[in-house]
Design a protein around this motif. Structure first.
Motif, PDB file in Angstrom:
ATOM      1  N   GLY A   1      -3.967   7.181 -20.635  1.00 38.22           N
ATOM      2  CA  GLY A   1      -3.034   7.533 -21.305  1.00 38.22           C
ATOM      3  C   GLY A   1      -3.225   8.815 -22.054  1.00 38.22           C
ATOM      4  N   TRP A   2      -2.782   8.863 -23.338  1.00 35.63           N
ATOM      5  CA  TRP A   2      -2.874   9.972 -24.391  1.00 35.63           C
ATOM      6  C   TRP A   2      -4.512  10.589 -24.414  1.00 35.63           C
ATOM      7  N   LYS A   3      -5.559   9.508 -24.203  1.00 35.50           N
ATOM      8  CA  LYS A   3      -6.899   9.993 -24.224  1.00 35.50           C
ATOM      9  C   LYS A   3      -7.080  11.248 -23.383  1.00 35.50           C
ATOM     10  N   LEU A   4      -6.289  11.272 -22.219  1.00 36.50           N
ATOM     11  CA  LEU A   4      -6.314  12.390 -21.117  1.00 36.50           C
ATOM     12  C   LEU A   4      -6.112  13.928 -21.949  1.00 36.50           C
ATOM     13  N   PHE A   5      -4.943  13.800 -22.554  1.00 35.82           N
ATOM     14  CA  PHE A   5      -4.430  14.958 -23.390  1.00 35.82           C
ATOM     15  C   PHE A   5      -5.496  15.268 -24.536  1.00 35.82           C
ATOM     16  N   GLU A   6      -6.006  14.350 -25.099  1.00 34.79           N
ATOM     17  CA  GLU A   6      -6.936  14.652 -26.206  1.00 34.79           C
ATOM     18  C   GLU A   6      -8.276  15.117 -25.699  1.00 34.79           C
ATOM     19  N   LEU A   7      -8.719  14.575 -24.392  1.00 35.05           N
ATOM     20  CA  LEU A   7      -9.673  15.287 -23.868  1.00 35.05           C
ATOM     21  C   LEU A   7      -9.536  16.629 -23.224  1.00 35.05           C
ATOM     22  N   GLY A   8      -8.326  16.932 -22.801  1.00 33.75           N
ATOM     23  CA  GLY A   8      -8.130  18.291 -22.433  1.00 33.75           C
ATOM     24  C   GLY A   8      -8.142  19.201 -23.582  1.00 33.75           C
ATOM     25  N   ALA A   9      -7.417  18.852 -24.657  1.00 34.39           N
ATOM     26  CA  ALA A   9      -7.672  19.443 -25.959  1.00 34.39           C
ATOM     27  C   ALA A   9      -8.860  19.896 -26.360  1.00 34.39           C
ATOM     28  N   ARG A  10      -9.730  18.847 -26.458  1.00 35.24           N
ATOM     29  CA  ARG A  10     -11.136  19.148 -26.689  1.00 35.24           C
ATOM     30  C   ARG A  10     -11.942  20.150 -25.872  1.00 35.24           C
ATOM     31  N   LEU A  11     -11.899  20.110 -24.485  1.00 37.89           N
ATOM     32  CA  LEU A  11     -12.350  20.685 -23.728  1.00 37.89           C
ATOM     33  C   LEU A  11     -11.927  22.051 -23.814  1.00 37.89           C
ATOM     34  N   GLU A  12     -10.884  22.564 -24.092  1.00 35.26           N
ATOM     35  CA  GLU A  12     -10.249  23.799 -24.469  1.00 35.26           C
ATOM     36  C   GLU A  12     -10.702  24.441 -25.619  1.00 35.26           C
ATOM     37  N   GLU A  13     -11.017  23.774 -26.464  1.00 39.86           N
ATOM     38  CA  GLU A  13     -11.668  24.086 -27.960  1.00 39.86           C
ATOM     39  C   GLU A  13     -13.210  24.386 -27.768  1.00 39.86           C
ATOM     40  N   GLU A  14     -13.881  23.715 -26.788  1.00 38.25           N
ATOM     41  CA  GLU A  14     -15.316  23.675 -26.496  1.00 38.25           C
ATOM     42  C   GLU A  14     -15.614  24.807 -25.669  1.00 38.25           C
ATOM     43  N   LEU A  15     -14.758  25.038 -24.507  1.00 42.61           N
ATOM     44  CA  LEU A  15     -15.123  25.967 -23.525  1.00 42.61           C
ATOM     45  C   LEU A  15     -14.111  27.365 -23.747  1.00 42.61           C
ATOM     46  N   LYS A  16     -13.070  27.234 -24.602  1.00 48.55           N
ATOM     47  CA  LYS A  16     -12.510  28.673 -24.938  1.00 48.55           C
ATOM     48  C   LYS A  16     -11.652  29.118 -23.864  1.00 48.55           C
ATOM     49  N   VAL A  17     -11.280  28.116 -22.933  1.00 48.47           N
ATOM     50  CA  VAL A  17     -10.554  28.424 -21.691  1.00 48.47           C
ATOM     51  C   VAL A  17      -9.619  27.628 -21.412  1.00 48.47           C
ATOM     52  N   PRO A  18      -8.260  28.083 -21.023  1.00 46.48           N
ATOM     53  CA  PRO A  18      -7.131  27.205 -20.801  1.00 46.48           C
ATOM     54  C   PRO A  18      -7.428  26.320 -19.706  1.00 46.48           C
ATOM     55  N   LEU A  19      -6.729  25.069 -19.870  1.00 46.95           N
ATOM     56  CA  LEU A  19      -6.876  24.307 -18.962  1.00 46.95           C
ATOM     57  C   LEU A  19      -5.678  23.467 -18.301  1.00 46.95           C
TER      58      LEU A  19
END
Length: 89
Positions: free
Chosen positions: A48-66
């Motif tokens: 569920g929503w954890k997938l979107f939380e994961l995406g937001a976290r990775l965008e913050e960490e990598l500084k790349v759009p996902l």
């Protein structure tokens, strides 16, 4: 944008902390890495929503759009991702 080994390790580590059991990199980052402007990632095991939380976290960490996709339930699109993508986990 060719992914560095450190970026792959970060993706895998963060995704595992969200419960990911599989990660597939697909799209331009695999087919034309020098022209890629974002990362397309498909995940299994992140509900569920954890997938979107994961995406937001990775965008913050990598500084790349996902762009993120769930591999479940299977569809024709996810079958194409599995056939053409690069498995990271």
């Amino acid at each position: 944008m060719a992914l560095k080994e450190a970026d792959i390790k970060k993706i895998v580590s963060v995704a595992k902390s969200f419960g990911a059991t599989r990660i597939i990199l697909f799209g331009s980052a695999v087919e034309k890495p020098d022209e890629a402007r974002d990362l397309d990632l498909a995940f299994d095991g992140v509900p569920g929503w954890k997938l979107f939380e994961l995406g937001a976290r990775l965008e913050e960490e990598l500084k790349v759009p996902l762009d993120i996709v769930s591999l479940y339930p299977p569809t024709r699109f996810t079958c194409l991702i599995e056939a053409k993508g690069q498995q990271l986990l």
